[in-house]
Design a protein around this motif. Structure first.
Motif, PDB file in Angstrom:
ATOM      1  N   THR A  17       0.828  -1.223   0.000  1.00 55.36           N
ATOM      2  CA  THR A  17       0.000   0.000   0.000  1.00 55.36           C
ATOM      3  C   THR A  17       0.855   1.263   0.000  1.00 55.36           C
ATOM      4  O   THR A  17       0.317   2.368  -0.027  1.00 55.36           O
ATOM      5  CB  THR A  17      -0.952   0.046   1.219  1.00 55.36           C
ATOM      6  N   ASN A  27      -4.303  -6.542  -5.868  1.00 50.64           N
ATOM      7  CA  ASN A  27      -4.907  -7.019  -4.630  1.00 50.64           C
ATOM      8  C   ASN A  27      -5.112  -8.520  -4.724  1.00 50.64           C
ATOM      9  O   ASN A  27      -5.747  -9.007  -5.657  1.00 50.64           O
ATOM     10  CB  ASN A  27      -6.259  -6.311  -4.429  1.00 50.64           C
ATOM     11  N   ILE A  43      -5.068  -3.290   1.674  1.00 56.05           N
ATOM     12  CA  ILE A  43      -5.410  -2.432   0.527  1.00 56.05           C
ATOM     13  C   ILE A  43      -6.730  -1.705   0.771  1.00 56.05           C
ATOM     14  O   ILE A  43      -6.831  -0.499   0.552  1.00 56.05           O
ATOM     15  CB  ILE A  43      -5.412  -3.246  -0.785  1.00 56.05           C
ATOM     16  N   HIS A  44      -7.742  -2.432   1.248  1.00 48.37           N
ATOM     17  CA  HIS A  44      -9.034  -1.782   1.510  1.00 48.37           C
ATOM     18  C   HIS A  44      -8.925  -0.725   2.609  1.00 48.37           C
ATOM     19  O   HIS A  44      -9.517   0.355   2.494  1.00 48.37           O
ATOM     20  CB  HIS A  44     -10.111  -2.825   1.858  1.00 48.37           C
ATOM     21  N   ALA A  47      -7.152   2.277   1.057  1.00 47.93           N
ATOM     22  CA  ALA A  47      -7.911   2.908  -0.028  1.00 47.93           C
ATOM     23  C   ALA A  47      -9.158   3.624   0.467  1.00 47.93           C
ATOM     24  O   ALA A  47      -9.617   4.582  -0.148  1.00 47.93           O
ATOM     25  CB  ALA A  47      -8.308   1.865  -1.066  1.00 47.93           C
ATOM     26  N   LEU A  51     -13.403   2.172  -2.311  1.00 46.36           N
ATOM     27  CA  LEU A  51     -12.935   0.994  -3.039  1.00 46.36           C
ATOM     28  C   LEU A  51     -13.949  -0.137  -2.937  1.00 46.36           C
ATOM     29  O   LEU A  51     -14.300  -0.752  -3.948  1.00 46.36           O
ATOM     30  CB  LEU A  51     -11.567   0.534  -2.524  1.00 46.36           C
ATOM     31  N   GLY A  71      -7.842   3.691  -7.651  1.00 41.70           N
ATOM     32  CA  GLY A  71      -7.019   3.508  -6.455  1.00 41.70           C
ATOM     33  C   GLY A  71      -7.580   4.140  -5.194  1.00 41.70           C
ATOM     34  O   GLY A  71      -7.135   3.832  -4.099  1.00 41.70           O
ATOM     35  N   HIS A  72      -8.555   5.042  -5.351  1.00 43.67           N
ATOM     36  CA  HIS A  72      -9.186   5.723  -4.211  1.00 43.67           C
ATOM     37  C   HIS A  72      -8.130   6.379  -3.335  1.00 43.67           C
ATOM     38  O   HIS A  72      -7.362   7.184  -3.828  1.00 43.67           O
ATOM     39  CB  HIS A  72     -10.134   4.780  -3.480  1.00 43.67           C
ATOM     40  N   GLY A  73      -8.042   6.023  -2.046  1.00 38.89           N
ATOM     41  CA  GLY A  73      -7.094   6.671  -1.135  1.00 38.89           C
ATOM     42  C   GLY A  73      -5.658   6.177  -1.237  1.00 38.89           C
ATOM     43  O   GLY A  73      -4.783   6.665  -0.520  1.00 38.89           O
ATOM     44  N   LEU A  74      -5.393   5.232  -2.099  1.00 40.21           N
ATOM     45  CA  LEU A  74      -4.025   4.742  -2.301  1.00 40.21           C
ATOM     46  C   LEU A  74      -3.245   5.727  -3.169  1.00 40.21           C
ATOM     47  O   LEU A  74      -3.846   6.489  -3.917  1.00 40.21           O
ATOM     48  CB  LEU A  74      -4.047   3.367  -3.003  1.00 40.21           C
ATOM     49  N   ASN A  76      -1.847   5.057  -5.761  1.00 42.36           N
ATOM     50  CA  ASN A  76      -1.819   4.439  -7.086  1.00 42.36           C
ATOM     51  C   ASN A  76      -3.085   4.781  -7.855  1.00 42.36           C
ATOM     52  O   ASN A  76      -4.158   4.930  -7.269  1.00 42.36           O
ATOM     53  CB  ASN A  76      -1.687   2.920  -6.938  1.00 42.36           C
ATOM     54  N   VAL A  79      -6.254  -0.222  -8.811  1.00 45.54           N
ATOM     55  CA  VAL A  79      -6.086  -1.488  -8.093  1.00 45.54           C
ATOM     56  C   VAL A  79      -6.614  -2.573  -9.021  1.00 45.54           C
ATOM     57  O   VAL A  79      -7.728  -2.463  -9.550  1.00 45.54           O
ATOM     58  CB  VAL A  79      -6.868  -1.522  -6.755  1.00 45.54           C
TER      59      VAL A  79
END
Length: 178
Positions: A17, A27, A43-44, A47, A51, A71-74, A76, A79
């Motif tokens: 992450t 993931n 990951i969740h 993110a 996600l 990727g939301h809050g990641l 990246n 995902v």
């Protein structure tokens, strides 16, 4: 590290992450694409709830299948979620595991992704022996490398020291460096 037709394949020890220089992280998902333990949980959590919302209509997936989300809050852009085989139950395990990597790379290509980070899919609670899984994972990525157009970097991110050492050794051997 290995270079095949302009594609760099490397193994690092770290947290999947926290791969800020990578466009898509993979993931090791469950069939329902829900938060869980291990990689999926991490990951969740990183993110955020968006996600899970984006994943809901894409589930369920079968072993070897892959789907892509934002990727939301990641850090990246994407995902890529793939469901690895449960060792000793989902057969043929090696073919299903290879499909996880192949299908994830196909989605990366379709979305113009230049870098992908993989965890060691199926090696946690799914029980796949790490060395066997590393052989399949790295062998598949090295086999696919000549066909990749946009993907220039494939990174295996291993959380534990032992997993990292096994992957590094297998990569070195498969790439003809050891």
């Amino acid at each position: 590290m290995a270079r095949i037709d302009g594609v760099t394949v490397e193994c690092v020890r770290g947290d999947i992450t926290a791969q800020e220089d990578i466009a898509a992280v993979v993931n090791a998902a469950n069939a329902e694409l829900r938060p869980g333990g291990g990689v999926a949980g991490a990951i969740h959590r990183a993110a955020g709830p968006g996600l899970e919302e984006e994943c809901r209509p894409l589930a369920p997936i079968s072993p070897g299948e892959a789907v892509i989300t934002g990727g939301h809050g990641l850090p990246n852009r994407y995902v890529i979620h793939t469901l690895g085989p449960v060792y000793g139950r989902d057969e043929p395990a090696a073919e299903l595991l290879a499909s996880c990597y192949r299908n994830a790379l196909r989605l990366a290509e379709e979305n113009g992704v230049e870098s992908v980070a993989f965890p060691a899919i199926s090696t946690g609670v799914f029980g796949y022996p790490v060395e066997e899984a590393a052989e399949v994972a790295l062998g598949t990525v090295l086999e696919e490398a000549p066909r990749l157009g946009s993907v220039r970097l494939v990174r295996f991110v291993l959380f534990g020291e032992e997993d990292f050492e096994i992957h590094r050794r297998v990569l070195s051997r498969l790439a003809g460096e050891g």
